[in-house]
Design a protein around this motif. Structure first.
Motif, mmCIF file in Angstrom:
data_model
loop_
_atom_site.group_PDB
_atom_site.id
_atom_site.type_symbol
_atom_site.label_atom_id
_atom_site.label_comp_id
_atom_site.label_asym_id
_atom_site.label_seq_id
_atom_site.Cartn_x
_atom_site.Cartn_y
_atom_site.Cartn_z
ATOM 1 N N TRP A 157 48.028 43.782 40.419
ATOM 2 C CA TRP A 157 46.626 43.386 40.583
ATOM 3 C C TRP A 157 46.253 43.332 42.061
ATOM 4 O O TRP A 157 45.397 42.549 42.465
ATOM 5 N N VAL A 185 44.098 39.515 28.090
ATOM 6 C CA VAL A 185 43.069 40.380 28.685
ATOM 7 C C VAL A 185 41.670 39.871 28.293
ATOM 8 O O VAL A 185 40.807 40.640 27.893
ATOM 9 N N ARG A 244 44.003 48.644 37.929
ATOM 10 C CA ARG A 244 42.629 49.088 37.690
ATOM 11 C C ARG A 244 42.297 50.341 38.491
ATOM 12 O O ARG A 244 41.298 51.007 38.217
ATOM 13 N N SER A 297 40.111 42.854 32.187
ATOM 14 C CA SER A 297 40.566 43.196 33.542
ATOM 15 C C SER A 297 39.532 42.836 34.603
ATOM 16 O O SER A 297 39.416 43.512 35.640
ATOM 17 N N THR A 311 43.869 48.168 30.579
ATOM 18 C CA THR A 311 43.005 48.284 31.752
ATOM 19 C C THR A 311 41.556 48.431 31.304
ATOM 20 O O THR A 311 41.208 49.407 30.628
#
Length: 328
Positions: free
Chosen positions: A27, A202, A225, A206, A239
């Protein structure tokens, strides 16, 4: 912080948990100090469920949790980890006694404990769910005192339904958010019937459902991402929940006017998930203390009106379902 019963375990956990993927890796860069501060803030806000995995930063996430818990007094939170994605290649045959035992021993060391609260198979190949011997290994690890409970983290509803046929499975972690509504159709009812805990992962797609992204948003090279939009590294559903970026942005603009005054879009998205009582806990990630505190505060927001829930269901069916519903 409100709590919900974690299935067959007889333990209550906070309905807003802490997803520790972001403080491990994938991330963008999260400084050590920010990672520790995020964990402390979540715990200070009443979070009692932490979710991590042995592959998040190659153990970095697990070790942060151990360090932070060592610094604190009081009851220990429920700590869930995952095993299986260290396999290379990631095949069903790799889910054997030798490998699973080794993964769990490593997590015991990383988390500085002698027994893991919950170990989840980490999105294994579908074939694993049709191998009773894999779940037999987990039963043996419970009997040996290495783990207290086990569950699964799945990509597909079909995998979740198969997994809960095994009586030892106490929980299923699955993607569930405004952009991924299929689990509520059948799986949630079956999970409730079997008293299986549901961990919603999630939850903010995202970060898309924070309402802070735009067509100009840029992501670091080490942020999934940026590098997993089409499933180049792992399942693309992880994602942005598998929704094309431009489609998701447009849907967010339809959602924005529905958010009540005094509530962030992130809190709105979390409240939507908690509107279904089949969900035990939801695990948003946080890269810093402010994000962790804001996430935890979603437990205090008013319940969303039924009309809003219907509007979001119609939005999903009209704009989103065609991209994701049949795949997961």
């Amino acid at each position: 912080m409100k709590e919900r019963l974690f299935g067959k375990t007889a333990r209550n956990v906070s309905e807003i948990g802490f997803g520790a993927w972001a403080i491990g890796g994938s991330w963008g860069d999260v400084p050590d100090g920010d990672a520790r501060a995020a964990l402390h803030a979540a715990l200070d806000a009443g979070t009692t469920f932490l979710d991590t995995a042995d592959v998040y930063g190659d153990g970095r996430s697990e070790r942060f949790i151990a360090e932070v818990l060592n610094e604190r007094s009081g009851p220990r939170p429920f700590v869930a980890t995952k095993a299986g994605r260290r396999l290379s290649p990631h095949t069903a045959d790799g889910y054997n006694r030798q490998n699973l035992t080794a993964f769990i021993e490593r997590s015991l060391t990383n988390l500085a404990t002698d027994c893991l609260d919950l170990v989840q198979l980490h999105c294994p190949p579908t074939e694993v769910y049709y191998r009773p011997e894999v779940f037999g290994v987990l039963d043996d690890l419970v009997a040996a005192g290495k783990i207290r409970n086990y569950g699964v983290s799945v990509e597909k509803v079909e995998e979740a339904l198969k997994a809960i046929e095994y009586p030892g499975v106490v929980s299923v972690q699955i993607i569930y958010n405004i952009f991924r509504q299929r689990p509520a159709e059948l799986f949630f009812r079956e999970a409730k019937r079997r008293n299986v805990a549901v961990i919603a992962r999630v939850p903010l797609a995202s970060g898309m459902l924070t309402g802070k992204m735009s067509a100009a948003s840029q992501f670091a090279a080490n942020d999934h991402r940026a590098y997993n939009r089409n499933g180049e590294a792992f399942d693309k559903g992880e994602t942005f929940s598998g929704v094309p970026y431009d489609v998701a942005l447009a849907a967010v603009e339809e959602i924005r006017p529905l958010v009540p005054d005094g509530m962030t879009m992130s809190q709105f998205a979390l409240a939507w998930i908690l509107a279904d009582d089949a969900v035990t806990t939801v695990i948003p990630g946080a890269k810093n203390a402010a994000q962790a505190t804001a996430n935890a505060a979603a437990s205090d927001v008013p319940a969303l009106p039924q009309a809003t829930l219907e509007t979001l269901k119609n939005l999903y069916q009209r704009e989103i379902a065609g991209f994701v519903h049949h795949l997961w």
